[in-house]
Design an enzyme around this catalytic site. Structure first.
Site, PDB file in Angstrom:
ATOM      1  N   LYS A  39      48.772  27.070  28.456  1.00  0.00           N
ATOM      2  CA  LYS A  39      47.765  27.971  27.878  1.00  0.00           C
ATOM      3  C   LYS A  39      48.341  29.380  27.758  1.00  0.00           C
ATOM      4  O   LYS A  39      49.349  29.714  28.399  1.00  0.00           O
ATOM      5  CB  LYS A  39      46.526  27.972  28.769  1.00  0.00           C
ATOM      6  CG  LYS A  39      46.776  28.494  30.186  1.00  0.00           C
ATOM      7  CD  LYS A  39      45.597  28.243  31.126  1.00  0.00           C
ATOM      8  CE  LYS A  39      45.914  28.744  32.523  1.00  0.00           C
ATOM      9  NZ  LYS A  39      44.845  28.390  33.481  1.00  0.00           N
TER      10      LYS A  39
ATOM     11  N   ARG B 286      33.126  28.029  38.596  1.00  0.00           N
ATOM     12  CA  ARG B 286      33.382  28.324  37.176  1.00  0.00           C
ATOM     13  C   ARG B 286      32.735  27.199  36.354  1.00  0.00           C
ATOM     14  O   ARG B 286      31.569  26.911  36.555  1.00  0.00           O
ATOM     15  CB  ARG B 286      34.890  28.457  36.922  1.00  0.00           C
ATOM     16  CG  ARG B 286      35.501  29.561  37.786  1.00  0.00           C
ATOM     17  CD  ARG B 286      36.848  30.098  37.327  1.00  0.00           C
ATOM     18  NE  ARG B 286      37.795  29.138  36.809  1.00  0.00           N
ATOM     19  CZ  ARG B 286      39.107  29.363  36.709  1.00  0.00           C
ATOM     20  NH1 ARG B 286      39.613  30.527  37.137  1.00  0.00           N
ATOM     21  NH2 ARG B 286      39.916  28.462  36.209  1.00  0.00           N
TER      22      ARG B 286
ATOM     23  N   TYR C 149      54.165  62.139  30.291  1.00  0.00           N
ATOM     24  CA  TYR C 149      52.827  62.736  30.305  1.00  0.00           C
ATOM     25  C   TYR C 149      52.390  63.142  31.720  1.00  0.00           C
ATOM     26  O   TYR C 149      52.554  62.389  32.672  1.00  0.00           O
ATOM     27  CB  TYR C 149      51.802  61.735  29.774  1.00  0.00           C
ATOM     28  CG  TYR C 149      51.995  61.361  28.326  1.00  0.00           C
ATOM     29  CD1 TYR C 149      52.069  62.328  27.332  1.00  0.00           C
ATOM     30  CD2 TYR C 149      52.071  60.023  27.966  1.00  0.00           C
ATOM     31  CE1 TYR C 149      52.230  61.967  25.997  1.00  0.00           C
ATOM     32  CE2 TYR C 149      52.222  59.654  26.630  1.00  0.00           C
ATOM     33  CZ  TYR C 149      52.305  60.644  25.652  1.00  0.00           C
ATOM     34  OH  TYR C 149      52.452  60.277  24.345  1.00  0.00           O
TER      35      TYR C 149
ATOM     36  N   MET D 149      52.682  54.205  25.926  1.00  0.00           N
ATOM     37  CA  MET D 149      52.362  53.018  25.131  1.00  0.00           C
ATOM     38  C   MET D 149      53.611  52.234  24.714  1.00  0.00           C
ATOM     39  O   MET D 149      53.615  51.000  24.721  1.00  0.00           O
ATOM     40  CB  MET D 149      51.562  53.427  23.885  1.00  0.00           C
ATOM     41  CG  MET D 149      51.039  52.238  23.103  1.00  0.00           C
ATOM     42  SD  MET D 149      50.137  52.709  21.627  1.00  0.00           S
ATOM     43  CE  MET D 149      48.688  53.504  22.322  1.00  0.00           C
TER      44      MET D 149
HETATM   45  C1  PLP Z   1      45.558  27.782  34.580  1.00  0.00           C
HETATM   46  C2  PLP Z   1      45.133  26.504  35.164  1.00  0.00           C
HETATM   47  C3  PLP Z   1      46.050  25.687  35.851  1.00  0.00           C
HETATM   48  C4  PLP Z   1      47.452  26.116  36.193  1.00  0.00           C
HETATM   49  O1  PLP Z   1      47.429  26.913  37.353  1.00  0.00           O
HETATM   50  P1  PLP Z   1      48.775  27.429  38.044  1.00  0.00           P
HETATM   51  O2  PLP Z   1      48.308  28.114  39.259  1.00  0.00           O
HETATM   52  O3  PLP Z   1      49.385  28.375  37.047  1.00  0.00           O
HETATM   53  O4  PLP Z   1      49.627  26.251  38.278  1.00  0.00           O
HETATM   54  C5  PLP Z   1      45.620  24.436  36.234  1.00  0.00           C
HETATM   55  N1  PLP Z   1      44.352  24.009  35.996  1.00  0.00           N
HETATM   56  C6  PLP Z   1      43.441  24.776  35.380  1.00  0.00           C
HETATM   57  C7  PLP Z   1      42.064  24.262  35.159  1.00  0.00           C
HETATM   58  C8  PLP Z   1      43.786  26.059  34.950  1.00  0.00           C
HETATM   59  O5  PLP Z   1      42.875  26.821  34.341  1.00  0.00           O
END
Ligand code: PLP
Length: 388
Positions: free
Chosen positions: A35, A131, A266, A314
């Site tokens: 992701k 969640r 800055y 930036m």
């Molecule tokens: C992001 C995520 C993972 C991966 O987690 P890591 O700690 O990066 O290994 C696994 N399962 C879900 C549901 C996630 O959202």
């Protein structure tokens, strides 16, 4: 390097890390979590490198991320688990994206989308993270309905999963036990989920009873520790040989010799103590270099370590290198592999008051991702990897 800034991505490290974690967990399957553009590393390249290292599936948050993998020609199973409230799942089903289902409404939507093809779903159980996921009071209804839709040939419940809070081993064990209750209830309703998964990288490494059929590995693919907020001596990931995959670097864009007392950047948050050389680094918070690390982030130039001088802007920041012979065009490494003498992403995280995950994930689109030489998946030539 060419160009003024780059994130060098070592795909051979991703392949190695995948293999290392699969061997360590000993699970039948490994879901490579790619992701957020593979935590900033490039989703399609990382997906191929992880599959070459023994990942059997891919995981993403959004269906759009899953479809981007399909568009890149990747055919491995992909699971997406975070959905728009109005999601119809039509595209997901059409592109053979597996759906993480967190409610009865989503289950019905997936079934409606599966007019002509059978959808594959993994039911997500809420076990304590707070969640998404199906609440325990709804498990029986959802399982019964899922079994009915399976009988109708609309969908197949291939998996059951949940996600841990990593609060403590004891808290995680409570969640694993609740999950097992859910698995038993699903089986009692007639479901036969082949892939039960609850562990992300942390539990895959440190909580053997959470490994089940598959582990979902994100941060570990990238060679970073999920425990980097602990002292190194207490980090269960420290000894297993993961290799950081991203090196963030730039070339010095300008140098200037200044007298003592010169204010830098800055707000003049830094002033030179004596006559000194200032080196300008063309990376800033637009590129994901956290402004919170002003005056604190580490860099290496020509083998010597320095700290960001004054505010990160930036597009750029300044390093006060004293009398070190630094020239325009010299390489500056912000983070990479500590074994190569680089600062770690974890050091930037502590300088910025965050975690290593955020440091790599926020590296912005203005920073080209450049593959490390000779580091294509499965030892293929670069050209073969391009085709893949
Ligand atoms: C992001 C995520 C993972 C991966 O987690 P890591 O700690 O990066 O290994 C696994 N399962 C879900 C549901 C996630 O959202």
């Amino acid at each position: 390097m060419t160009g003024m800034r780059e994130a060098r991505i070592d795909l051979a490290a991703v392949t190695h890390n995948t293999r290392t974690l699969r061997d360590l967990a000993g699970t039948r399957e490994l879901i490579a979590v790619v992701k957020a553009d593979a935590y900033g590393h490039g989703a399609a390249d990382v997906a191929r490198a992880a599959l070459a290292g023994g990942a059997t599936r891919l995981g993403v948050a959004d269906i759009r991320e899953a479809i981007a993998l399909r568009d890149a020609g990747i055919e491995a199973p992909v699971l997406a688990w975070l959905h728009d409230p109005d999601e119809t799942f039509v595209d997901a089903v059409a592109r053979d994206v597996q759906v993480g289902v967190s409610s009865l409404a989503q289950l019905h939507a997936v079934a409606r989308a599966a007019e002509s093809t059978r959808a594959v779903v993994h039911l997500k159980l809420e076990t304590g993270l707070g969640r998404n996921g199906i609440a325990s009071q709804d498990w029986a209804d959802v399982f019964r309905e899922a079994a009915r839709l399976e009988d109708e040939g609309r969908l197949h419940v291939e998996g059951l999963f949940s996600h841990l809070s990593n609060t403590s081993d004891d808290d995680d064990r409570v969640q694993v036990r609740r999950f097992e209750v859910g698995v038993a209830a699903a089986e009692a309703a007639g479901l036969r989920p082949a892939v039960r998964h609850i562990a992300a990288t942390a539990a895959a490494i440190a909580l053997p009873e959470a490994r089940l059929d598959a582990v979902r590995i994100g941060i570990g693919l990238y060679g970073l520790s999920p425990f980097a907020d602990r002292p190194a001596a207490d980090d269960p990931a420290a000894g297993i040989g993961l290799r950081p995959a991203m090196t963030l670097r730039a070339r010095v864009a300008a140098v200037r010799r200044v007298p003592g007392g010169q204010g830098v950047s800055y707000g003049y948050a830094h002033r030179t103590a004596a006559e000194s050389t200032l080196a300008l680094v063309p990376l800033g918070y637009a590129d994901g270099v956290p402004r919170q690390a002003s005056g604190a982030g580490p860099v290496v130039i020509g083998g010597a370590r320095f700290t960001v001088a004054g505010r990160i802007a930036m597009d750029q920041f300044v390093v006060d290198v004293g009398d070190h012979p630094v020239a325009v065009g010299d390489e500056v490494v912000l983070f990479g592999d500590p074994a190569a003498g680089h600062p770690s992403a974890a050091e930037w995280a502590s300088a910025a008051g965050t975690i290593n995950y955020e440091i790599v994930t926020r590296i912005g689109p203005r920073v080209p991702r450049v593959r490390a030489e000779g580091a294509s998946p499965a030892g293929e030539t670069g050209a073969a990897a391009e085709r893949g």
